[in-house]
Design a protein around this motif. Structure first.
Motif, mmCIF file in Angstrom:
data_model
loop_
_atom_site.group_PDB
_atom_site.id
_atom_site.type_symbol
_atom_site.label_atom_id
_atom_site.label_comp_id
_atom_site.label_asym_id
_atom_site.label_seq_id
_atom_site.Cartn_x
_atom_site.Cartn_y
_atom_site.Cartn_z
ATOM 1 N N LYS A 142 0.568 -1.171 -0.121
ATOM 2 C CA LYS A 142 0.139 0.007 0.000
ATOM 3 C C LYS A 142 0.847 1.311 -0.111
ATOM 4 C CE LYS A 142 -3.336 -2.926 2.472
ATOM 5 N NZ LYS A 142 -3.850 -3.240 3.705
ATOM 6 N N VAL A 143 2.298 1.205 0.238
ATOM 7 C CA VAL A 143 2.979 2.362 0.731
ATOM 8 C C VAL A 143 4.466 2.274 -0.135
ATOM 9 C CG1 VAL A 143 1.854 2.904 2.781
ATOM 10 C CG2 VAL A 143 3.980 1.743 2.629
ATOM 11 N N ALA A 144 4.562 1.139 -0.392
ATOM 12 C CA ALA A 144 6.115 1.066 -0.990
ATOM 13 C C ALA A 144 6.128 1.757 -2.371
ATOM 14 C CB ALA A 144 6.565 -0.357 -1.141
ATOM 15 N N ARG A 145 5.274 1.693 -3.202
ATOM 16 C CA ARG A 145 5.467 2.432 -4.522
ATOM 17 C C ARG A 145 5.446 3.844 -4.370
ATOM 18 N NH1 ARG A 145 -0.015 0.376 -3.950
ATOM 19 N NH2 ARG A 145 -1.641 2.050 -4.356
ATOM 20 N N TYR A 146 5.082 4.641 -3.213
ATOM 21 C CA TYR A 146 5.461 5.814 -2.777
ATOM 22 C C TYR A 146 6.646 6.357 -2.281
ATOM 23 C CZ TYR A 146 0.297 5.861 -3.884
ATOM 24 O OH TYR A 146 -1.050 5.394 -4.229
#
Length: 597
Positions: free
Chosen positions: A21-25
């Motif tokens: 949910k957050v790694a791509r950011y």
């Protein structure tokens, strides 16, 4: 590193798929790899969500625990890399995920500044070149993993024979990470396990390659300088480098709490700051010498230090980073109120958002015999009380990750299990104790809860994965700092709060994080004194006096620190000084109580 904060491990399941949910950011987060059954079920769920084939790994297979962990981590690695590549191809300035990536970056980020400049360019070849440069400098957040070092049960084959040391819970989990495709860090917490630490030597990814790069890194979660140095030396002598010390408040944190001997966060951070160069040089010498014996050459490595536990405002975040020269901060419990990031079921989410200070407390409910941050509004606590009322205390013990007690059985059983609690209560009944003493001891026995199941249930409920007849009772372990956050938030809300672009605690009365932690320690000391009045001895008295003196040293340190809190109003400084004086008065009252004893 894109961001200056990370999301620490949250229970077993609350952050089990947070990287998705957050790694791509560019935001790093941590997955617990304690429970292979949870990971297997989450692997099945995410395979189905992404139309991927799923081949189950049966628990009876050889090395099933290791294989399950590797398979889940490899799935995360695959899905997140695919997410990231898709994100990087998106057009700019169309409110897409690529814009969100840059908008979430810290305000002072060079990359964010570049994005803002690019956005002002007119459409042209120059703008497209600028965009290509920005895309090339984007980075994924790390998919780190966590092992509680001492949760290391020995396992047995289907025939009942010992499965060998390498198949103990902690070593099998470590092997699962080591054999995965991840290039990230393993975070070792809850003290030193020499057998586990020695096992790290078996995996090449923990050693530098010919370019000096570590494919997999070691992070130690620590609560004081002395234990950090001891553990790091043990590893350095084996040619294993600790890339980061993740300092966590002893009591002002989520999950298990490890009370130091009255050492407070500020003085601990100060000691790391003052001795960091000395520590780095000493460890480097040992490390390079150990590598030389293995025929490996390496450059002088870097040593990072970060902090987590109880941070609540952008000012505190910035002050800690700058004053103590840290690489990052950890924000855990507040993300329990961010539904798009963590697995908190709707009922628990609402209870946490509406909770007050008195709803968060440090308990003895963990079967590990370690203090545990608990929440009065959890359905697990309601279930525990209902079972006691029905005359059947304790929980069925299915997963057996926390079995340790051999008081009544040859094979270890869990102190939260119904089997243990019924046996122990029967033993207490035979002792003919005074009613008050008997009830106190029964309450201590029945306070234990099943964390193996309770810390997974929320994810099963939220993702509609609960099996028939499985309990819906949720255990949750937030830090007491969560009491000041009074709503649910988006990822953007929380990130902007961390970086000071919005203030989610506007008009909320909240003491400075150092004062909050200090008061938690004073309350802890008060309970320790009252809990040992009946079996008082010189050793206990010396320990508590040392504890009290450490707290007084901490108060003196904070008084001297006040002038360093630049950027704050005089009103804020006066309030903090007054709070320190009040805490000091409470501590002195405890001192009088000690003397009276």
């Amino acid at each position: 590193m894109s961001h200056t904060f990370h999301i620490p491990v949250l229970g077993l399941a609350f952050s089990v798929d947070t990287p998705l949910k957050v790694a791509r950011y560019g935001i790093s987060s941590t997955v617990s790899i304690v429970d292979d059954e949870l990971l297997e079920r989450m692997r099945k769920y995410h395979c189905e969500q992404n139309a991927l084939p799923f081949t189950p790994i049966n628990k009876t297979e050889p090395e099933s625990r290791t294989k399950r962990i590797t398979a889940y981590l490899n799935l995360l690695h695959k899905l997140i890399n695919e997410q990231f590549e898709e994100l990087r191809k998106l057009p700019f300035n169309q409110c897409s995920d690529i814009d969100r990536y840059f908008e979430l970056l810290p305000p002072g980020s060079e990359l964010k500044h570049g994005y803002e400049l690019m956005s002002e360019y007119p459409e042209s070849d120059s703008k497209r070149i600028f965009q290509s440069l920005l895309r090339s400098r984007m980075h994924l957040g790390a998919i780190d993993v966590n092992i509680m070092s001492k949760v290391d049960k020995m396992n047995y084959t289907a025939e009942g024979n010992p499965a060998g040391e390498e198949n103990s819970d902690a070593l099998a989990a470590l092997k699962g990470f080591a054999q995965s495709n991840l290039q990230s860090s393993i975070i070792l917490s809850a003290g030193m396990n020499p057998r586990l630490y020695s096992y790290l030597e078996n995996f090449a990814d923990f050693y530098p390659d010919k370019n000096g790069k570590l494919s997999k890194k070691i992070i130690l979660k620590v609560s004081d300088y002395r234990s950090a140095l001891i553990q790091a030396k043990f590893l350095a002598k084996k040619g294993l480098w600790v890339s980061e010390f993740r300092i966590e408040s002893g009591l002002n944190c989520g999950g298990h709490a490890f009370a130091t001997d009255g050492l407070l966060l500020g003085p601990i951070l100060e000691e790391f700051k003052q001795k960091r160069l000395q520590m780095t040089n000493e460890l480097t010498q040992m490390y390079l010498a150990a590598l030389a014996t293995k025929g490996i050459t390496a450059h002088k490595p870097k040593l990072k230090v970060s902090v987590q536990g109880g941070i609540g405002t952008a000012y505190e975040n910035t002050f800690l980073m700058k004053h103590y020269q840290l690489c990052a901060t950890g924000w855990g419990s507040p993300f329990l109120l961010v539904p798009e990031v963590t697995n908190v079921d709707p009922d628990t989410l609402q209870s946490l958002a509406n909770a007050g200070k008195d709803d968060f407390y440090i308990s003895n409910s963990s079967p590990l015999g370690v203090l545990f941050n608990n929440f009065k509004g959890s359905t697990m606590e309601q279930q525990r009380l209902q079972r006691i009322e029905n005359g059947v205390p304790g929980s069925p013990c299915v997963k057996k990750f926390l079995v340790s007690n051999t008081e009544f059985t040859h094979e270890p059983i869990c102190t939260a299990s119904r089997q243990y609690q019924m046996l122990k209560i029967a033993q207490l009944q035979e002792l003919n104790l005074p009613q008050k003493d008997y009830q106190q001891q029964v309450d201590a026995v029945t306070e234990k809860i099943c964390l193996c199941e309770g810390l997974c249930t929320s994810a099963y409920i939220k993702n509609d994965m609960l099996k028939p007849r499985e309990s819906r009772a949720v255990a949750v372990c937030p830090g007491p700092n969560l009491a000041y956050f009074k709503s649910t938030y988006t990822l953007g809300d929380m990130v902007k709060h961390i970086y000071g672009q919005v203030n989610l605690l506007q008009n909320i009365e909240r003491p400075n994080l150092f004062v909050n932690e200090l008061n938690l320690y004073i309350d802890y000391l008060r309970k320790e004194i009252s809990g040992h009045l009946q079996n008082w001895n010189g050793k206990r008295e010396n320990y508590l006096l040392k504890f009290k003196n450490q707290l007084q040293d901490g108060i003196n340190y904070y008084k001297q620190l006040l002038p360093e809190l630049t950027g704050q109003t005089q009103e804020y400084l006066n309030k903090m000084y007054k709070e320190l004086l009040i805490s000091e008065a409470h501590l002195e009252a405890l001192d009088l109580g000690l003397m009276a004893v």
